[in-house]
Design a protein around this motif. Sequence first.
Motif, PDB file in Angstrom:
ATOM      1  N   ASN A 119     -18.700   0.325  13.390  1.00 50.85           N
ATOM      2  CA  ASN A 119     -20.110   0.235  13.781  1.00 50.85           C
ATOM      3  C   ASN A 119     -21.034   0.358  12.570  1.00 50.85           C
ATOM      4  OD1 ASN A 119     -19.330   0.014  16.407  1.00 50.85           O
ATOM      5  ND2 ASN A 119     -19.463   2.234  16.769  1.00 50.85           N
ATOM      6  N   GLY A 120     -20.636  -0.286  11.492  1.00 51.70           N
ATOM      7  CA  GLY A 120     -21.476  -0.300  10.306  1.00 51.70           C
ATOM      8  C   GLY A 120     -21.401   0.951   9.470  1.00 51.70           C
ATOM      9  N   GLU A 121     -20.582   1.911   9.887  1.00 51.86           N
ATOM     10  CA  GLU A 121     -20.521   3.173   9.142  1.00 51.86           C
ATOM     11  C   GLU A 121     -19.234   3.209   8.320  1.00 51.86           C
ATOM     12  OE1 GLU A 121     -20.046   7.839  10.255  1.00 51.86           O
ATOM     13  OE2 GLU A 121     -20.853   6.493  11.812  1.00 51.86           O
ATOM     14  N   ASP A 122     -19.367   3.495   7.044  1.00 53.52           N
ATOM     15  CA  ASP A 122     -18.205   3.540   6.156  1.00 53.52           C
ATOM     16  C   ASP A 122     -17.363   4.772   6.479  1.00 53.52           C
ATOM     17  OD1 ASP A 122     -16.381   3.571   4.159  1.00 53.52           O
ATOM     18  OD2 ASP A 122     -17.841   3.652   2.497  1.00 53.52           O
ATOM     19  N   ILE A 123     -16.093   4.569   6.837  1.00 51.53           N
ATOM     20  CA  ILE A 123     -15.250   5.725   7.184  1.00 51.53           C
ATOM     21  C   ILE A 123     -14.318   6.108   6.041  1.00 51.53           C
ATOM     22  CG2 ILE A 123     -15.302   5.307   9.667  1.00 51.53           C
ATOM     23  CD1 ILE A 123     -12.416   4.168   9.300  1.00 51.53           C
ATOM     24  N   GLY A 124     -14.480   5.424   4.908  1.00 50.24           N
ATOM     25  CA  GLY A 124     -13.549   5.629   3.785  1.00 50.24           C
ATOM     26  C   GLY A 124     -13.425   7.068   3.333  1.00 50.24           C
ATOM     27  N   GLY A 125     -14.523   7.840   3.408  1.00 52.70           N
ATOM     28  CA  GLY A 125     -14.473   9.199   2.883  1.00 52.70           C
ATOM     29  C   GLY A 125     -13.969  10.219   3.890  1.00 52.70           C
ATOM     30  N   LEU A 126     -13.744   9.790   5.129  1.00 56.54           N
ATOM     31  CA  LEU A 126     -13.364  10.758   6.166  1.00 56.54           C
ATOM     32  C   LEU A 126     -11.863  11.025   6.149  1.00 56.54           C
ATOM     33  CD1 LEU A 126     -15.412   9.400   9.209  1.00 56.54           C
ATOM     34  CD2 LEU A 126     -15.939  11.374   7.767  1.00 56.54           C
ATOM     35  N   PRO A 127     -11.464  12.282   6.449  1.00 57.04           N
ATOM     36  CA  PRO A 127     -10.032  12.522   6.624  1.00 57.04           C
ATOM     37  C   PRO A 127      -9.536  11.829   7.901  1.00 57.04           C
ATOM     38  CG  PRO A 127     -11.280  14.485   7.186  1.00 57.04           C
ATOM     39  CD  PRO A 127     -12.264  13.497   6.621  1.00 57.04           C
ATOM     40  N   ALA A 128      -8.237  11.565   7.953  1.00 59.35           N
ATOM     41  CA  ALA A 128      -7.660  10.774   9.055  1.00 59.35           C
ATOM     42  C   ALA A 128      -8.107  11.275  10.425  1.00 59.35           C
ATOM     43  CB  ALA A 128      -6.142  10.799   8.939  1.00 59.35           C
ATOM     44  N   GLU A 129      -8.152  12.621  10.585  1.00 56.98           N
ATOM     45  CA  GLU A 129      -8.402  13.132  11.941  1.00 56.98           C
ATOM     46  C   GLU A 129      -9.842  12.945  12.401  1.00 56.98           C
ATOM     47  OE1 GLU A 129      -7.431  14.985   9.376  1.00 56.98           O
ATOM     48  OE2 GLU A 129      -8.556  16.876   9.266  1.00 56.98           O
TER      49      GLU A 129
ATOM     50  N   ARG B 131     -17.172  -1.857  16.734  1.00 59.15           N
ATOM     51  CA  ARG B 131     -16.869  -3.012  15.918  1.00 59.15           C
ATOM     52  C   ARG B 131     -16.220  -2.509  14.629  1.00 59.15           C
ATOM     53  NH1 ARG B 131     -19.357  -8.100  14.555  1.00 59.15           N
ATOM     54  NH2 ARG B 131     -19.756  -8.116  12.322  1.00 59.15           N
ATOM     55  N   LEU B 132     -15.115  -3.139  14.266  1.00 56.34           N
ATOM     56  CA  LEU B 132     -14.378  -2.730  13.071  1.00 56.34           C
ATOM     57  C   LEU B 132     -14.496  -3.823  12.020  1.00 56.34           C
ATOM     58  CD1 LEU B 132     -12.200  -0.896  11.626  1.00 56.34           C
ATOM     59  CD2 LEU B 132     -10.494  -2.213  12.848  1.00 56.34           C
ATOM     60  N   GLU B 133     -14.951  -3.436  10.833  1.00 59.84           N
ATOM     61  CA  GLU B 133     -15.097  -4.424   9.766  1.00 59.84           C
ATOM     62  C   GLU B 133     -14.320  -4.001   8.539  1.00 59.84           C
ATOM     63  OE1 GLU B 133     -19.388  -5.911   9.189  1.00 59.84           O
ATOM     64  OE2 GLU B 133     -19.501  -4.120  10.467  1.00 59.84           O
ATOM     65  N   LEU B 134     -13.642  -4.965   7.942  1.00 66.13           N
ATOM     66  CA  LEU B 134     -12.999  -4.724   6.661  1.00 66.13           C
ATOM     67  C   LEU B 134     -13.726  -5.608   5.658  1.00 66.13           C
ATOM     68  CD1 LEU B 134      -9.231  -4.921   7.668  1.00 66.13           C
ATOM     69  CD2 LEU B 134     -10.772  -2.967   7.751  1.00 66.13           C
ATOM     70  N   SER B 135     -14.418  -4.973   4.729  1.00 68.24           N
ATOM     71  CA  SER B 135     -15.230  -5.746   3.814  1.00 68.24           C
ATOM     72  C   SER B 135     -14.614  -5.723   2.419  1.00 68.24           C
ATOM     73  CB  SER B 135     -16.645  -5.158   3.819  1.00 68.24           C
ATOM     74  OG  SER B 135     -17.382  -5.675   2.766  1.00 68.24           O
ATOM     75  N   ASP B 136     -14.087  -6.869   1.996  1.00 66.53           N
ATOM     76  CA  ASP B 136     -13.424  -7.011   0.679  1.00 66.53           C
ATOM     77  C   ASP B 136     -12.364  -5.952   0.438  1.00 66.53           C
ATOM     78  OD1 ASP B 136     -15.032  -9.184  -0.048  1.00 66.53           O
ATOM     79  OD2 ASP B 136     -16.664  -7.816  -0.619  1.00 66.53           O
ATOM     80  N   VAL B 137     -11.591  -5.645   1.469  1.00 70.51           N
ATOM     81  CA  VAL B 137     -10.554  -4.631   1.283  1.00 70.51           C
ATOM     82  C   VAL B 137      -9.418  -5.232   0.466  1.00 70.51           C
ATOM     83  CG1 VAL B 137      -8.756  -3.301   2.454  1.00 70.51           C
ATOM     84  CG2 VAL B 137     -11.099  -3.278   3.314  1.00 70.51           C
ATOM     85  N   LYS B 138      -9.026  -4.519  -0.551  1.00 72.76           N
ATOM     86  CA  LYS B 138      -7.989  -5.022  -1.442  1.00 72.76           C
ATOM     87  C   LYS B 138      -7.032  -3.878  -1.773  1.00 72.76           C
ATOM     88  CE  LYS B 138      -7.627  -6.718  -6.122  1.00 72.76           C
ATOM     89  NZ  LYS B 138      -8.356  -7.189  -7.284  1.00 72.76           N
ATOM     90  N   LEU B 139      -5.747  -4.091  -1.532  1.00 73.49           N
ATOM     91  CA  LEU B 139      -4.743  -3.080  -1.854  1.00 73.49           C
ATOM     92  C   LEU B 139      -3.856  -3.599  -2.957  1.00 73.49           C
ATOM     93  CD1 LEU B 139      -3.409  -1.935   1.638  1.00 73.49           C
ATOM     94  CD2 LEU B 139      -5.323  -1.048   0.328  1.00 73.49           C
ATOM     95  N   SER B 140      -3.613  -2.746  -3.943  1.00 75.37           N
ATOM     96  CA  SER B 140      -2.674  -3.168  -4.981  1.00 75.37           C
ATOM     97  C   SER B 140      -1.764  -2.013  -5.341  1.00 75.37           C
ATOM     98  CB  SER B 140      -3.421  -3.683  -6.203  1.00 75.37           C
ATOM     99  OG  SER B 140      -4.378  -2.731  -6.608  1.00 75.37           O
ATOM    100  N   LEU B 141      -0.578  -2.400  -5.813  1.00 77.51           N
ATOM    101  CA  LEU B 141       0.416  -1.400  -6.191  1.00 77.51           C
ATOM    102  C   LEU B 141       0.914  -1.757  -7.574  1.00 77.51           C
ATOM    103  CD1 LEU B 141       2.191   1.015  -5.295  1.00 77.51           C
ATOM    104  CD2 LEU B 141       3.818  -0.637  -4.408  1.00 77.51           C
ATOM    105  N   ASN B 142       0.809  -0.838  -8.501  1.00 79.68           N
ATOM    106  CA  ASN B 142       1.215  -1.074  -9.893  1.00 79.68           C
ATOM    107  C   ASN B 142       0.590  -2.343 -10.453  1.00 79.68           C
ATOM    108  OD1 ASN B 142       2.862   1.171  -9.568  1.00 79.68           O
ATOM    109  ND2 ASN B 142       4.581  -0.093  -8.882  1.00 79.68           N
ATOM    110  N   GLY B 143      -0.684  -2.527 -10.170  1.00 79.02           N
ATOM    111  CA  GLY B 143      -1.386  -3.673 -10.734  1.00 79.02           C
ATOM    112  C   GLY B 143      -1.179  -4.982  -9.977  1.00 79.02           C
ATOM    113  N   LYS B 144      -0.263  -4.972  -9.000  1.00 78.55           N
ATOM    114  CA  LYS B 144       0.009  -6.207  -8.270  1.00 78.55           C
ATOM    115  C   LYS B 144      -0.753  -6.171  -6.941  1.00 78.55           C
ATOM    116  CE  LYS B 144       3.913  -8.605  -6.214  1.00 78.55           C
ATOM    117  NZ  LYS B 144       4.364  -7.948  -4.995  1.00 78.55           N
ATOM    118  N   THR B 145      -1.568  -7.212  -6.699  1.00 84.70           N
ATOM    119  CA  THR B 145      -2.348  -7.215  -5.467  1.00 84.70           C
ATOM    120  C   THR B 145      -1.463  -7.576  -4.280  1.00 84.70           C
ATOM    121  OG1 THR B 145      -4.270  -7.912  -6.708  1.00 84.70           O
ATOM    122  CG2 THR B 145      -4.357  -8.201  -4.324  1.00 84.70           C
ATOM    123  N   LEU B 146      -1.515  -6.727  -3.245  1.00 84.77           N
ATOM    124  CA  LEU B 146      -0.685  -6.972  -2.068  1.00 84.77           C
ATOM    125  C   LEU B 146      -1.491  -7.640  -0.959  1.00 84.77           C
ATOM    126  CD1 LEU B 146       1.277  -3.609  -1.748  1.00 84.77           C
ATOM    127  CD2 LEU B 146       2.227  -5.845  -2.312  1.00 84.77           C
TER     128      LEU B 146
END
Lengths: 209, 559
Positions: free
Chosen positions: A67-77, A5-20
């Motif tokens: 599956n409920g595990e934060d993958i943010g800190g992992l390298p891509a591979e 299961r893939l979850e995106l929780s409050d994911v927010k991307l911005s570039l130069n202060g502008k929210t995309l």
Amino acid sequence: MSQSRLELSDVKLSLNGKTLVEINCSVNAGEILTVMGPSGSGKSSLLAHIAGFLDPAFNASGVVLINGEDIGGLPAEQRKIGLLFQDPLLFPHLSIAGNLRFALPAQQSNKNHLISEGLKEIGLAGFEHRDPATLSGGQESRVALLRLLLSSPKAVLLDEPFSRLDSQLRREIRTQVFDKLRDAGLPTILVTHDQADADAAAGEVLYLA
Amino acid sequence: MLRFAYYSVIFLLTVPLLFGTAIAALPAFGYFPSLGSNEFSLFPWRDLIEVPGITQSIMVSLLAAIVTPLVALVLVFLFLASASGSKLDVWIRRLVSPLLSFPHAAAAFGLAFLIAPSGLLSRLISPGLSGWERPPDLLIVNDSWGLSLLLGLIVKEVPFLLLMSLAALPQINPAQRIKIARSLGYAPVIAWLKVVAPCLYPLIRLPVLAVIVFASATVDVALILGPTLPPTLSVRILSWFNDPDLSYRFLAAAAALLQLLISLAAVCAWLLLEKLAMLLWRFWLDSGNRASAESFFYSIGRCAMPSVLLVIAGSLVALLLNAFAASWRFPSLLPTSWTLRHWTSTWNELLAPLANTLVISISATVTALILVVATLEFERRRRIKKTTALWLLYLPLLIPQVVFLFGVVVLAESVHWQANRSLVIFGHLLFVLPYVFLSFSEPYRQLDPRWSQVASALGASSFKSFWRIRIPLLLSPCLTAIAIGMAISISLFLPTQLLGAGRITTITTEAVALTSAGSRNLIAVWAVVQLSLPMLGFMTALFIPKLLWRDRAGMREIR
């Protein structure tokens, strides 16, 4: 079959202060979430963020969970997220088998058997030693999909994967890809311009402004 | 590790150069503790002013520094203006890399054998056209105004500037510009000169400045083709530096500093020339002139490059004939009998310098390549946008070799780093590094980032994706970079001579040393060996990927 299961929780991307992009969603095993929007709306950046390739010029917040595990800190591979781009990107210096073997985990036993079975399943039995450059567009797409599946990902991201194909072939490949991903029980995010892709995905559709 | 490589590249490109230059300046003001001189004084400069013929030496260096880039640049621009997209263009583009690999010394010897009074050209017109039954008593090679030196430099720098222009052109999309200008009524060559040239020039400005500095301070070409009474300043510096009487070191240092000033003066003069050209060009642009002088520019442009090629081809033929000629009396165009004697008699003397040449060039190039790849990989992983500023890479080409090498020698002596092969390799590294970087960085940065992304999405570590995907995909430009690095190292004369203290001999130092004493046949043998080494390198770099990827059609498009 792993049920992830893939979850995106409050994911927010911005570039130069502008929210995309601001997104909050969850994709269950075998489901396909479609993300649509004009060019520059940050669709591809969203995929890059999930896969771990986001340009540091962007600011990203929120959590990506598998599956409920934060993958943010992992390298891509180490994220176990499969990618399909518009181009199949079969490594041109490797044979078909070389491309597939590249995807198999190092400790996997029986590699040759898995490869030949996989090729048989996608109708390319005996193609092991072929040069990728000799394949047709549809064959290339199928090998790219098989390569992705052999790497046993936990989730899949599709970045306009069918836009290169002409309309007849596009329908055929689309059906195959979606069926395989559903059978494998993989949560999938599809980025596309084409409404027909979204309809065929038959899942939730998000429109980015 | 990557970070270390990144900073060592920056270190190597700056510290030895700037420090070396600064150190070279000290003896010029009388300070040289190892010779027992601990006080500053102006006596080296007084000595320098009194050296007979010093003004002439300076004038020839200045003349070469301005005329070489000017003529080479005009020829290259007119060629590009008149031949873009033609068959000639395609043909020349294929030839430009091998042409560039022709070492300076070998090219200079070939040219000398071509234009000397008893050379190939004179034989071609004798006795039929000229009536000469014996070689005319003319001072053609080593003429006192350095005209043959100029010709030699121009012939070598035209391919260099052409290659740099060809590499820069795609950035400014010339075809589209020409189309627009032509639709506004401009004839093709005029259109190129008005809308492409002014945007191309800033992109090749650093290489042009490098040509100025090289032309003003070249040693090997000047030894072979330049005037002898008096020789150019750079040649005199070397002879003072090598003088057994160590007190000449003061004079050499002052002259080296003067050399730096001359190169600087030439660069300043060039910058003024740029301003003037800009003014004239703007005037010409505003005139709205669309077609006049078109055919004039066209014919010069179309003739220029084939003439340069012809001179180079003629030099090569002259070398080969001399290397195999047994007896060759004057007016006959070809030798009357042939022999391998020059080769068999030289063979034993060739081996040691050949081994040195290979060891030095391979060590310097491999080191440079490792540093360059690590730097580029560091840049990519940290997503640094081209931080290694371009001028930094050109620094070793913008300071006259003879100036900072002088300082490096003094520096090495002061830390008791004996003149030996490792010091020579270090010196070569300083010159090889920029070329390897310049040739490999663009392909490396331009490789589609998705290849690495796909690889890591499939679970490959950075290590695996680097060795299994990036390096194989970039094999062809990587081998080209190696070939270029080795070609540069093989052709280096001064760093080998100075840092090896004359004890480390390479093909190039031995060939140049034969200038004054050796027979033409022996010189030709050494020059042919010198020029075949880089050729072999480039052929290998072309051949290996063809062999490895013979069953991989997709690898022909990846660049």
